[in-house]
Write a protein that holds these residues in place. Structure first.
Motif, PDB file in Angstrom:
ATOM      1  N   HIS A  10      37.171 -45.726 -18.971  1.00  0.00           N
ATOM      2  CA  HIS A  10      36.133 -45.161 -19.832  1.00  0.00           C
ATOM      3  C   HIS A  10      35.079 -46.193 -20.216  1.00  0.00           C
ATOM      4  CE1 HIS A  10      38.606 -47.064 -22.980  1.00  0.00           C
ATOM      5  NE2 HIS A  10      37.473 -47.048 -23.725  1.00  0.00           N
ATOM      6  N   SER A  11      33.883 -45.692 -20.477  1.00  0.00           N
ATOM      7  CA  SER A  11      32.795 -46.516 -20.992  1.00  0.00           C
ATOM      8  C   SER A  11      32.332 -45.888 -22.307  1.00  0.00           C
ATOM      9  CB  SER A  11      31.636 -46.568 -19.997  1.00  0.00           C
ATOM     10  OG  SER A  11      30.483 -47.145 -20.574  1.00  0.00           O
ATOM     11  N   ALA A  12      32.274 -46.711 -23.350  1.00  0.00           N
ATOM     12  CA  ALA A  12      31.860 -46.206 -24.661  1.00  0.00           C
ATOM     13  C   ALA A  12      30.340 -46.072 -24.708  1.00  0.00           C
ATOM     14  CB  ALA A  12      32.350 -47.149 -25.755  1.00  0.00           C
ATOM     15  N   LEU A  13      29.849 -44.880 -25.045  1.00  0.00           N
ATOM     16  CA  LEU A  13      28.415 -44.632 -25.173  1.00  0.00           C
ATOM     17  C   LEU A  13      28.018 -44.585 -26.644  1.00  0.00           C
ATOM     18  CD1 LEU A  13      27.882 -41.725 -22.594  1.00  0.00           C
ATOM     19  CD2 LEU A  13      27.825 -44.195 -22.186  1.00  0.00           C
ATOM     20  N   ARG A  14      26.753 -44.854 -26.866  1.00  0.00           N
ATOM     21  CA  ARG A  14      26.158 -44.586 -28.181  1.00  0.00           C
ATOM     22  C   ARG A  14      24.903 -43.757 -27.926  1.00  0.00           C
ATOM     23  NH1 ARG A  14      22.721 -48.679 -32.053  1.00  0.00           N
ATOM     24  NH2 ARG A  14      22.273 -47.144 -33.711  1.00  0.00           N
ATOM     25  N   ILE A  15      24.835 -42.590 -28.561  1.00  0.00           N
ATOM     26  CA  ILE A  15      23.666 -41.719 -28.421  1.00  0.00           C
ATOM     27  C   ILE A  15      23.051 -41.543 -29.812  1.00  0.00           C
ATOM     28  CG2 ILE A  15      22.796 -39.501 -27.625  1.00  0.00           C
ATOM     29  CD1 ILE A  15      25.285 -39.236 -25.876  1.00  0.00           C
ATOM     30  N   VAL A  16      21.867 -42.107 -30.005  1.00  0.00           N
ATOM     31  CA  VAL A  16      21.186 -42.015 -31.292  1.00  0.00           C
ATOM     32  C   VAL A  16      20.578 -40.613 -31.427  1.00  0.00           C
ATOM     33  CG1 VAL A  16      19.382 -42.995 -32.762  1.00  0.00           C
ATOM     34  CG2 VAL A  16      20.664 -44.489 -31.180  1.00  0.00           C
ATOM     35  N   ASN A  17      20.731 -40.036 -32.617  1.00  0.00           N
ATOM     36  CA  ASN A  17      20.166 -38.701 -32.845  1.00  0.00           C
ATOM     37  C   ASN A  17      18.636 -38.752 -32.760  1.00  0.00           C
ATOM     38  OD1 ASN A  17      22.763 -37.727 -33.283  1.00  0.00           O
ATOM     39  ND2 ASN A  17      22.620 -37.982 -35.531  1.00  0.00           N
ATOM     40  N   ALA A  18      18.090 -37.862 -31.956  1.00  0.00           N
ATOM     41  CA  ALA A  18      16.642 -37.830 -31.777  1.00  0.00           C
ATOM     42  C   ALA A  18      15.910 -37.525 -33.072  1.00  0.00           C
ATOM     43  CB  ALA A  18      16.277 -36.787 -30.713  1.00  0.00           C
ATOM     44  N   GLU A  19      16.581 -36.825 -33.988  1.00  0.00           N
ATOM     45  CA  GLU A  19      15.961 -36.470 -35.257  1.00  0.00           C
ATOM     46  C   GLU A  19      15.686 -37.677 -36.145  1.00  0.00           C
ATOM     47  OE1 GLU A  19      18.623 -35.080 -33.983  1.00  0.00           O
ATOM     48  OE2 GLU A  19      17.945 -33.026 -33.526  1.00  0.00           O
ATOM     49  N   ASN A  20      16.264 -38.821 -35.808  1.00  0.00           N
ATOM     50  CA  ASN A  20      16.059 -40.030 -36.600  1.00  0.00           C
ATOM     51  C   ASN A  20      14.653 -40.622 -36.401  1.00  0.00           C
ATOM     52  OD1 ASN A  20      18.687 -39.750 -37.432  1.00  0.00           O
ATOM     53  ND2 ASN A  20      19.477 -41.460 -36.197  1.00  0.00           N
ATOM     54  N   PHE A  21      13.969 -40.178 -35.358  1.00  0.00           N
ATOM     55  CA  PHE A  21      12.666 -40.736 -35.032  1.00  0.00           C
ATOM     56  C   PHE A  21      11.551 -39.751 -35.403  1.00  0.00           C
ATOM     57  CE2 PHE A  21      15.816 -42.416 -32.039  1.00  0.00           C
ATOM     58  CZ  PHE A  21      15.662 -43.782 -32.202  1.00  0.00           C
ATOM     59  N   ASP A  22      10.380 -40.286 -35.553  1.00  0.00           N
ATOM     60  CA  ASP A  22       9.211 -39.439 -35.780  1.00  0.00           C
ATOM     61  C   ASP A  22       9.020 -38.553 -34.564  1.00  0.00           C
ATOM     62  OD1 ASP A  22       6.084 -39.049 -35.427  1.00  0.00           O
ATOM     63  OD2 ASP A  22       6.508 -39.273 -37.579  1.00  0.00           O
ATOM     64  N   ALA A  23       8.858 -37.283 -34.777  1.00  0.00           N
ATOM     65  CA  ALA A  23       8.749 -36.330 -33.673  1.00  0.00           C
ATOM     66  C   ALA A  23       7.572 -36.639 -32.761  1.00  0.00           C
ATOM     67  CB  ALA A  23       8.634 -34.910 -34.213  1.00  0.00           C
ATOM     68  N   ALA A  24       6.480 -37.153 -33.327  1.00  0.00           N
ATOM     69  CA  ALA A  24       5.301 -37.462 -32.513  1.00  0.00           C
ATOM     70  C   ALA A  24       5.595 -38.620 -31.567  1.00  0.00           C
ATOM     71  CB  ALA A  24       4.106 -37.785 -33.413  1.00  0.00           C
ATOM     72  N   ASP A  25       6.444 -39.545 -32.038  1.00  0.00           N
ATOM     73  CA  ASP A  25       6.782 -40.694 -31.185  1.00  0.00           C
ATOM     74  C   ASP A  25       7.901 -40.346 -30.202  1.00  0.00           C
ATOM     75  OD1 ASP A  25       4.924 -42.263 -32.533  1.00  0.00           O
ATOM     76  OD2 ASP A  25       6.413 -42.936 -34.015  1.00  0.00           O
ATOM     77  N   CYS A  26       8.862 -39.568 -30.648  1.00  0.00           N
ATOM     78  CA  CYS A  26      10.035 -39.264 -29.809  1.00  0.00           C
ATOM     79  C   CYS A  26       9.782 -38.138 -28.823  1.00  0.00           C
ATOM     80  CB  CYS A  26      11.202 -38.918 -30.720  1.00  0.00           C
ATOM     81  SG  CYS A  26      12.690 -38.325 -29.885  1.00  0.00           S
ATOM     82  N   THR A  27       9.118 -37.114 -29.265  1.00  0.00           N
ATOM     83  CA  THR A  27       8.990 -35.878 -28.491  1.00  0.00           C
ATOM     84  C   THR A  27      10.388 -35.391 -28.095  1.00  0.00           C
ATOM     85  OG1 THR A  27       6.910 -36.725 -27.592  1.00  0.00           O
ATOM     86  CG2 THR A  27       7.837 -34.741 -26.557  1.00  0.00           C
ATOM     87  N   PRO A  28      11.184 -34.908 -29.068  1.00  0.00           N
ATOM     88  CA  PRO A  28      12.557 -34.461 -28.777  1.00  0.00           C
ATOM     89  C   PRO A  28      12.589 -33.401 -27.683  1.00  0.00           C
ATOM     90  CG  PRO A  28      12.171 -34.536 -31.132  1.00  0.00           C
ATOM     91  CD  PRO A  28      10.833 -34.704 -30.491  1.00  0.00           C
ATOM     92  N   THR A  29      13.543 -33.555 -26.746  1.00  0.00           N
ATOM     93  CA  THR A  29      13.679 -32.625 -25.621  1.00  0.00           C
ATOM     94  C   THR A  29      15.163 -32.358 -25.387  1.00  0.00           C
ATOM     95  OG1 THR A  29      11.687 -33.558 -24.601  1.00  0.00           O
ATOM     96  CG2 THR A  29      13.120 -32.204 -23.200  1.00  0.00           C
ATOM     97  N   ALA A  30      15.517 -31.084 -25.325  1.00  0.00           N
ATOM     98  CA  ALA A  30      16.923 -30.726 -25.094  1.00  0.00           C
ATOM     99  C   ALA A  30      17.342 -31.097 -23.669  1.00  0.00           C
ATOM    100  CB  ALA A  30      17.113 -29.238 -25.343  1.00  0.00           C
ATOM    101  N   ALA A  31      18.541 -31.685 -23.544  1.00  0.00           N
ATOM    102  CA  ALA A  31      19.083 -32.045 -22.226  1.00  0.00           C
ATOM    103  C   ALA A  31      20.021 -30.968 -21.731  1.00  0.00           C
ATOM    104  CB  ALA A  31      19.808 -33.378 -22.321  1.00  0.00           C
ATOM    105  N   ASP A  32      20.124 -30.824 -20.430  1.00  0.00           N
ATOM    106  CA  ASP A  32      21.118 -29.914 -19.860  1.00  0.00           C
ATOM    107  C   ASP A  32      22.128 -30.633 -18.971  1.00  0.00           C
ATOM    108  OD1 ASP A  32      19.582 -30.397 -17.572  1.00  0.00           O
ATOM    109  OD2 ASP A  32      18.513 -28.482 -17.752  1.00  0.00           O
TER     110      ASP A  32
END
Length: 248
Positions: free
Chosen positions: A185-207
């Motif tokens: 196994h490899s340990a991942l860290r996924i930061v919540n997109a909501e933590n960033f300004d939406a204009a800078d992040c442009t949150p996009t759902a992954a499939d």
């Protein structure tokens, strides 16, 4: 005609003994350059004849011995030590070395087609991030190895969402041997997109999540429904560690 001379000086007389090469074996003697007269001593005459005969015999032997002086028996003899070949044991291969080489050739890096992937809960979540484990399992028929980092990215359809995972060097890489059915196994860290300004992040759902096993150029795609990435490549939300043995 060959004539050999032996001069014998005795009391002023010179006796000449001659031999002719015309087949005559006789000896002839004469007196010359006498400084005084007198009778020859028979003993001295026979001594002179004997001396001349010995000299002639030595000359004949010397003439007939030239064939032995051209070659040296010791020079033509080969040295047994020089012709011996090195010990055959020096070139023999080590059975343990050969066995190790064969084992190494049989146990290579796990290829993409020999692996299956999944995400588990891992360490859970908190502080604005989730910490799932990326698990790779040897689904092939041979033992193989894993070492290092996987390549990980989120996608929506055929488009990558933001930057690929950044390597976290908290854990030191080691070689992991996987028998058929075993996992790492490899340990991942996924930061919540909501933590960033939406204009800078442009949150996009992954499939889907695209995974490249270490040292492989073919990827594995797994379901990533429920994860959200940042389309902005300058906003880093994915981090990945090296593989460790087991699922957790």
């Amino acid at each position: 005609m060959v004539e050999e001379f032996v001069r014998f000086a005795e009391e002023g007389h010179i006796m000449i003994v001659s031999r002719h090469g015309n087949g005559s074996n006789g000896l002839s003697s004469g007196v010359g350059s006498s400084r005084r007269s007198g009778a020859h001593s028979p003993a001295r005459a026979w001594a002179a004849i004997a001396l001349s005969a010995a000299v002639m015999a030595g000359s004949l032997c010397a003439c007939g011995s030239t064939s032995g002086t051209d070659a040296s028996p010791s020079a033509s003899a080969s040295s047994p030590a020089a012709s011996q070949s090195p010990s055959s044991t020096a070139s023999a291969s080590s059975p343990s070395t050969s066995a190790s080489a064969s084992a190494s050739a049989a146990t290579g890096a796990c290829t993409t087609k020999e692996l299956t992937a999944k995400l588990t809960q891992g360490a859970g979540g908190g502080a604005g991030s989730s910490y799932p484990y990326l698990v790779l399992t040897n689904s092939g028929s041979r033992t193989c190895t894993l070492r290092g980092y996987p390549g990980v990215s989120l996608r929506h359809g055929d488009t990558q969402i933001g930057a690929a995972a950044k390597r976290d060097s908290t854990v030191t890489a080691s070689m992991i041997t996987l028998k058929p059915g075993q996992s790492a196994h490899s340990a991942l860290r996924i930061v919540n997109a909501e933590n960033f300004d939406a204009a800078d992040c442009t949150p996009t759902a992954a499939d889907t999540m695209l995974i490249y096993p270490p040292d492989q150029t073919d990827a594995i795609s797994i379901d990533a429904t429920g994860l959200t990435g940042c389309a902005d490549e300058n906003t880093q939300i994915l981090y990945v560690q090296v593989f460790q043995p087991g699922e957790e």
